[in-house]
Design a protein around this motif. Sequence first.
Motif, PDB file in Angstrom:
ATOM      1  N   ARG A  19       0.830  -1.198   0.000  1.00 41.68           N
ATOM      2  CA  ARG A  19       0.000   0.000   0.000  1.00 41.68           C
ATOM      3  C   ARG A  19       0.871   1.258   0.000  1.00 41.68           C
ATOM      4  NH1 ARG A  19      -5.174   1.194   0.581  1.00 41.68           N
ATOM      5  NH2 ARG A  19      -5.187  -0.583  -0.840  1.00 41.68           N
ATOM      6  N   LEU A  20       1.975   1.223   0.742  1.00 40.61           N
ATOM      7  CA  LEU A  20       2.889   2.372   0.752  1.00 40.61           C
ATOM      8  C   LEU A  20       3.520   2.575  -0.620  1.00 40.61           C
ATOM      9  CD1 LEU A  20       4.668   1.868   4.194  1.00 40.61           C
ATOM     10  CD2 LEU A  20       3.027   3.641   3.598  1.00 40.61           C
ATOM     11  N   ARG A  21       3.882   1.470  -1.276  1.00 41.61           N
ATOM     12  CA  ARG A  21       4.511   1.570  -2.594  1.00 41.61           C
ATOM     13  C   ARG A  21       3.524   2.041  -3.657  1.00 41.61           C
ATOM     14  NH1 ARG A  21       9.323  -1.157  -3.567  1.00 41.61           N
ATOM     15  NH2 ARG A  21       9.102  -0.165  -5.621  1.00 41.61           N
ATOM     16  N   SER A  22       2.236   1.774  -3.457  1.00 44.74           N
ATOM     17  CA  SER A  22       1.240   2.187  -4.449  1.00 44.74           C
ATOM     18  C   SER A  22       1.020   3.687  -4.435  1.00 44.74           C
ATOM     19  CB  SER A  22      -0.095   1.470  -4.197  1.00 44.74           C
ATOM     20  OG  SER A  22      -0.737   2.008  -3.049  1.00 44.74           O
ATOM     21  N   GLY A  23       1.417   4.351  -3.335  1.00 48.46           N
ATOM     22  CA  GLY A  23       1.263   5.796  -3.247  1.00 48.46           C
ATOM     23  C   GLY A  23      -0.139   6.243  -2.927  1.00 48.46           C
ATOM     24  N   ASP A  24      -1.027   5.292  -2.556  1.00 50.26           N
ATOM     25  CA  ASP A  24      -2.414   5.654  -2.267  1.00 50.26           C
ATOM     26  C   ASP A  24      -2.749   5.269  -0.830  1.00 50.26           C
ATOM     27  OD1 ASP A  24      -4.517   6.847  -3.934  1.00 50.26           O
ATOM     28  OD2 ASP A  24      -5.691   5.162  -3.206  1.00 50.26           O
ATOM     29  N   ALA A  25      -3.496   6.114  -0.122  1.00 52.61           N
ATOM     30  CA  ALA A  25      -3.881   5.867   1.274  1.00 52.61           C
ATOM     31  C   ALA A  25      -2.657   5.535   2.123  1.00 52.61           C
ATOM     32  CB  ALA A  25      -4.917   4.742   1.362  1.00 52.61           C
ATOM     33  N   LYS A  26      -1.650   6.412   2.064  1.00 48.05           N
ATOM     34  CA  LYS A  26      -0.391   6.132   2.766  1.00 48.05           C
ATOM     35  C   LYS A  26      -0.556   6.128   4.276  1.00 48.05           C
ATOM     36  CE  LYS A  26       3.210   7.263  -0.497  1.00 48.05           C
ATOM     37  NZ  LYS A  26       4.490   7.945  -0.696  1.00 48.05           N
ATOM     38  N   ALA A  27      -1.495   6.905   4.794  1.00 48.83           N
ATOM     39  CA  ALA A  27      -1.695   6.931   6.254  1.00 48.83           C
ATOM     40  C   ALA A  27      -2.078   5.549   6.760  1.00 48.83           C
ATOM     41  CB  ALA A  27      -2.765   7.958   6.614  1.00 48.83           C
TER      42      ALA A  27
END
Length: 200
Positions: free
Chosen positions: A57-65
């Motif tokens: 999820r962090l690598r996708s750049g979306d909803a990083k929180a």
Amino acid sequence: MRAQLARVDAVLVQAVIAAALSFAHLHDVASAAGQDGWKAWAYPISVDLLLVAAWRRLRSGDAKAAGWCWFVIALTASLGANVATAGLLDMDAVPAWLRILVAGWPAVAFLGGTLLAHSTPTVVDEDTEDQEDAAEPAPDPTPALDPAPAAVSVPTALIDHARKVAAEHHTRTGTPIDTPTLRARLGIPAPMAEAIAAHL
């Protein structure tokens, strides 16, 4: 090329060693907390899968929180097991709070994994976007003409007052009152002043 392959191999070997050690520590803590048999082996898998899901999820750049939140939770579980098995925890007398944390971990991991897997990023449908662009009318190349002014309704009392102001202006200056002066004297918008001037 060989140097690059050697560097990749070294990183891969280090990752495998670290994963194996962390896996064993998580198994040992789960086992000491009363989770025996296959359940003790399921805990390290659950922690590692949550780490991977959060990292993706962090690598996708979306909803990083959300990605950072669950990554820190899984990393804390893994790091906590590593530290606990380093002699800081009596594996024969595990405290009640650790038993509670280990017993509650499956629900936490399930919640985190579900939220990370099902909070999909918003994808713009390019076909829909193209259709919307095509549906918009092309701008008219001809110069735009100002629309005809709409009729302004003027109260009779205001017209009567304007007549008095116009008469006073004519008496004082000897000339008929013009629209800008009438507008300034009455403090009204230009369209209303023009409408009143048409009645004078």
